[in-house]
Design a protein around this motif. Structure first.
Motif, PDB file in Angstrom:
ATOM      1  N   LEU A 270      80.573  42.821  -1.273  1.00  0.00           N
ATOM      2  CA  LEU A 270      80.129  42.999   0.113  1.00  0.00           C
ATOM      3  C   LEU A 270      81.255  42.951   1.149  1.00  0.00           C
ATOM      4  CD1 LEU A 270      76.880  40.815  -0.031  1.00  0.00           C
ATOM      5  CD2 LEU A 270      77.023  43.324  -0.025  1.00  0.00           C
ATOM      6  N   HIS A 271      82.517  42.844   0.696  1.00  0.00           N
ATOM      7  CA  HIS A 271      83.582  42.565   1.674  1.00  0.00           C
ATOM      8  C   HIS A 271      83.685  43.636   2.767  1.00  0.00           C
ATOM      9  CE1 HIS A 271      85.909  45.323  -0.876  1.00  0.00           C
ATOM     10  NE2 HIS A 271      86.796  45.405   0.092  1.00  0.00           N
ATOM     11  N   ASP A 272      83.399  44.893   2.416  1.00  0.00           N
ATOM     12  CA  ASP A 272      83.484  45.959   3.426  1.00  0.00           C
ATOM     13  C   ASP A 272      82.115  46.344   3.995  1.00  0.00           C
ATOM     14  OD1 ASP A 272      86.212  46.324   3.668  1.00  0.00           O
ATOM     15  OD2 ASP A 272      86.343  47.874   2.125  1.00  0.00           O
ATOM     16  N   LEU A 273      81.147  45.452   3.888  1.00  0.00           N
ATOM     17  CA  LEU A 273      79.805  45.731   4.422  1.00  0.00           C
ATOM     18  C   LEU A 273      79.881  46.264   5.859  1.00  0.00           C
ATOM     19  CD1 LEU A 273      76.662  45.433   4.024  1.00  0.00           C
ATOM     20  CD2 LEU A 273      76.880  43.176   5.077  1.00  0.00           C
ATOM     21  N   GLY A 274      80.754  45.670   6.667  1.00  0.00           N
ATOM     22  CA  GLY A 274      80.883  46.058   8.069  1.00  0.00           C
ATOM     23  C   GLY A 274      81.311  47.503   8.258  1.00  0.00           C
ATOM     24  N   LYS A 275      81.822  48.137   7.187  1.00  0.00           N
ATOM     25  CA  LYS A 275      82.190  49.557   7.311  1.00  0.00           C
ATOM     26  C   LYS A 275      80.969  50.436   7.550  1.00  0.00           C
ATOM     27  CE  LYS A 275      86.650  50.027   5.167  1.00  0.00           C
ATOM     28  NZ  LYS A 275      87.415  50.489   4.001  1.00  0.00           N
ATOM     29  N   LEU A 276      79.797  49.930   7.193  1.00  0.00           N
ATOM     30  CA  LEU A 276      78.581  50.697   7.468  1.00  0.00           C
ATOM     31  C   LEU A 276      78.403  50.901   8.970  1.00  0.00           C
ATOM     32  CD1 LEU A 276      76.079  49.086   4.901  1.00  0.00           C
ATOM     33  CD2 LEU A 276      77.170  51.324   4.728  1.00  0.00           C
ATOM     34  N   SER A 299      87.116  45.999  13.328  1.00  0.00           N
ATOM     35  CA  SER A 299      85.852  45.278  13.517  1.00  0.00           C
ATOM     36  C   SER A 299      85.070  45.137  12.207  1.00  0.00           C
ATOM     37  CB  SER A 299      84.986  46.001  14.555  1.00  0.00           C
ATOM     38  OG  SER A 299      84.521  47.234  14.039  1.00  0.00           O
ATOM     39  N   HIS A 300      85.466  45.873  11.154  1.00  0.00           N
ATOM     40  CA  HIS A 300      84.597  45.864   9.965  1.00  0.00           C
ATOM     41  C   HIS A 300      84.489  44.496   9.279  1.00  0.00           C
ATOM     42  CE1 HIS A 300      88.134  46.735   7.390  1.00  0.00           C
ATOM     43  NE2 HIS A 300      87.408  46.190   6.442  1.00  0.00           N
ATOM     44  N   PRO A 301      85.603  43.735   9.090  1.00  0.00           N
ATOM     45  CA  PRO A 301      85.393  42.406   8.486  1.00  0.00           C
ATOM     46  C   PRO A 301      84.626  41.462   9.419  1.00  0.00           C
ATOM     47  CG  PRO A 301      87.711  42.715   9.063  1.00  0.00           C
ATOM     48  CD  PRO A 301      87.042  44.023   9.286  1.00  0.00           C
ATOM     49  N   ASN A 323      86.973  37.266   5.454  1.00  0.00           N
ATOM     50  CA  ASN A 323      88.386  36.894   5.678  1.00  0.00           C
ATOM     51  C   ASN A 323      89.357  37.762   4.886  1.00  0.00           C
ATOM     52  OD1 ASN A 323      87.508  34.903   7.366  1.00  0.00           O
ATOM     53  ND2 ASN A 323      87.734  33.229   5.893  1.00  0.00           N
ATOM     54  N   HIS A 324      88.898  38.908   4.399  1.00  0.00           N
ATOM     55  CA  HIS A 324      89.775  39.656   3.479  1.00  0.00           C
ATOM     56  C   HIS A 324      90.935  40.382   4.145  1.00  0.00           C
ATOM     57  CE1 HIS A 324      86.973  43.048   4.393  1.00  0.00           C
ATOM     58  NE2 HIS A 324      87.992  43.824   4.089  1.00  0.00           N
ATOM     59  N   HIS A 325      90.976  40.441   5.463  1.00  0.00           N
ATOM     60  CA  HIS A 325      92.161  41.027   6.112  1.00  0.00           C
ATOM     61  C   HIS A 325      92.980  39.983   6.857  1.00  0.00           C
ATOM     62  CE1 HIS A 325      91.538  45.194   5.062  1.00  0.00           C
ATOM     63  NE2 HIS A 325      90.277  45.133   5.468  1.00  0.00           N
ATOM     64  N   GLU A 326      92.718  38.711   6.607  1.00  0.00           N
ATOM     65  CA  GLU A 326      93.509  37.645   7.237  1.00  0.00           C
ATOM     66  C   GLU A 326      94.755  37.365   6.386  1.00  0.00           C
ATOM     67  OE1 GLU A 326      92.798  36.507  10.123  1.00  0.00           O
ATOM     68  OE2 GLU A 326      90.669  36.997  10.400  1.00  0.00           O
ATOM     69  N   ALA A 352      92.846  40.952  -4.208  1.00  0.00           N
ATOM     70  CA  ALA A 352      92.145  41.936  -5.047  1.00  0.00           C
ATOM     71  C   ALA A 352      91.930  43.222  -4.250  1.00  0.00           C
ATOM     72  CB  ALA A 352      90.800  41.371  -5.512  1.00  0.00           C
ATOM     73  N   ASP A 353      91.610  43.075  -2.970  1.00  0.00           N
ATOM     74  CA  ASP A 353      91.361  44.234  -2.101  1.00  0.00           C
ATOM     75  C   ASP A 353      92.608  45.087  -1.959  1.00  0.00           C
ATOM     76  OD1 ASP A 353      90.060  45.886  -0.139  1.00  0.00           O
ATOM     77  OD2 ASP A 353      91.066  44.742   1.430  1.00  0.00           O
ATOM     78  N   ILE A 354      93.722  44.442  -1.676  1.00  0.00           N
ATOM     79  CA  ILE A 354      94.939  45.232  -1.431  1.00  0.00           C
ATOM     80  C   ILE A 354      95.427  45.868  -2.740  1.00  0.00           C
ATOM     81  CG2 ILE A 354      96.514  43.234  -1.473  1.00  0.00           C
ATOM     82  CD1 ILE A 354      98.064  44.623   0.764  1.00  0.00           C
TER      83      ILE A 354
END
Ligand code: FE2
Ligand code: FE2
Ligand code: FE2
Length: 398
Positions: A270-276, A299-301, A323-326, A352-354
């Motif tokens: 769900l980490h990129d849920l905000g991309k919706l 704004s997505h995260p 917090n995946h872009h912190e 893992a994301d990067i």
């Protein structure tokens, strides 16, 4: 931590996830939530059995879930004005529901939510061949598409009633229309619809309050949503799945309890849920983004976290996912968190994301090799941005 014991309500989770779908620029904000509220009231007033009532409620939150993937480019109005797109989103939505922990009835309610009483709807079902939940959701949906976004303007209840009386027996089931006319007579109905904190209203009506989901069901829902998130852009069609896989491997390497591994995997899905919520024109823009566009991407995260935090019991997963872009040195986004407030779990997902992003193919470049990606991550890590321990974990598992 209690094993396998989650206390997450199915309806609260579906409501929050519907908000992610309805917050996009070409959707109607809170459309699914209001549809659920209206459908619930019509059904309740008809004296419908408790089990069917709660299935109508669940189906309402996700009735338009099929408007994802390729269909994100069309506005909600375009989709409902075109018979082909109308049918497609019913079909696609029902397909997704097969992967959710919901029964056959919910599936059918969604599949047939654009049937018309007179048989002129998308599948041509007529009268009581249309499942009762679909009859009601169709009406509630129609109401919200036409009046949901103008509730605070001067709406004339008598005009709305007149419309439904004319459409009774044609577009809509006579019994459902009669029930809706009763519902519209109550002042409370209109006050509720206009109340600023709509989730609070939903909490007061929630049917089947005891229905909680277990970790396996939560994982199914998260996985199904990860597919929707990934399919939103052709650049990322397996991204979240990849991040979940690497996250799970790193978490197992650190020997976390099975429940924590599952929760980390769910956060990764769900980490990129905000991309919706982010417009596709920006997500898919070829070439460099302007400062304003990049600010929107950032704004997505934020949306990931704030949407998941609406669900009681999901707070930690919301933090890990959001917090995946912190970065440890405070140069990440959107909260500029640092060393002091970032956990190893946050870092597992961030790394893992990067790694996944660097190694996957994009239309404009091939994915990097394991070694190249690891080297880049090690370079970033040595600038005090990632925990070395987690980078070591990544190296071990790949
Ligand atoms: Fe629809
Ligand atoms: Fe709808
Ligand atoms: Fe992201």
């Amino acid at each position: 931590m209690l094993r396998d014991k989650l206390s997450i309500k199915l309806s609260e989770l579906l409501s929050a996830l519907s908000l992610a779908l309805d917050s996009a620029n070409n959707r109607i904000f809170q459309h699914s939530r209001r549809t659920a509220y209206v459908a619930f009231n019509i059904a309740k007033n008809m004296g419908i059995d408790e089990h069917i009532l709660s299935d109508i409620y669940y189906a309402s939150f996700i009735h338009d879930i099929g408007m994802t993937g390729e269909m994100t480019q069309y506005s909600i109005e375009d989709i409902h004005n075109d018979k082909k797109l109308k049918k497609e989103h019913c079909q696609a939505g029902a397909e997704i529901i097969k992967y959710l922990p919901l029964n056959e009835r919910v599936h059918d309610f969604v599949l047939y939510h654009h049937e018309e009483w007179n048989g002129k709807g998308v599948y041509g079902l007529k009268h009581d061949d249309i499942p009762i939940g679909s009859q009601i959701i169709h009406l509630a949906d129609y109401f919200d598409l036409n009046y949901g976004s103008i509730l605070n303007e001067d709406i004339n209840v008598n005009n709305i009633k007149r419309f439904f009386i004319i459409a009774k027996g044609e577009l809509f089931s006579p019994e459902a229309v009669d029930s809706f006319l009763d519902v519209m007579d109550k002042e409370k109905f209109w006050f509720d619809l206009k109340f600023y904190n709509f989730q609070q209203i939903l909490n007061t009506i929630e049917p089947n309050k005891q229905r909680e989901i277990n970790i396996g069901e939560l994982k199914k829902i998260a996985k199904a949503f990860s597919v929707l998130i990934d399919k939103k852009s052709k650049f990322t069609y397996t991204h979240s799945q990849g991040v979940a896989k690497i996250t799970k491997d790193i978490a197992e390497y650190f020997d976390y309890d099975k429940l924590v591994v599952d929760k980390l995997e769910i956060a990764a899905y769900l980490h990129d849920l905000g991309k919706l919520v982010v417009p596709n024109e920006i997500l898919e823009k070829p070439g460099k983004l302007s400062k304003e566009e990049f600010d929107i991407i950032k704004s997505h995260p934020y949306y990931t976290k704030i949407i998941l935090k609406q669900v009681k019991g999901l707070e930690i997963i919301a933090d890990w996912a959001g917090n995946h872009h912190e970065k440890l040195d405070g140069t990440g986004y959107p909260e500029k968190l640092t060393n002091n407030n970032l956990t190893r779990e946050d870092q597992i997902i961030a790394i893992a994301d990067i790694y996944q992003a660097l190694t996957e193919d994009r239309p404009y470049r091939k994915g990097l090799s394991k070694e190249e990606a690891l080297k880049i991550i090690q370079d970033i890590g040595s600038k005090n941005k990632f925990q070395q321990e987690v980078i070591n974990g990544l190296r071990e598992v790949i």
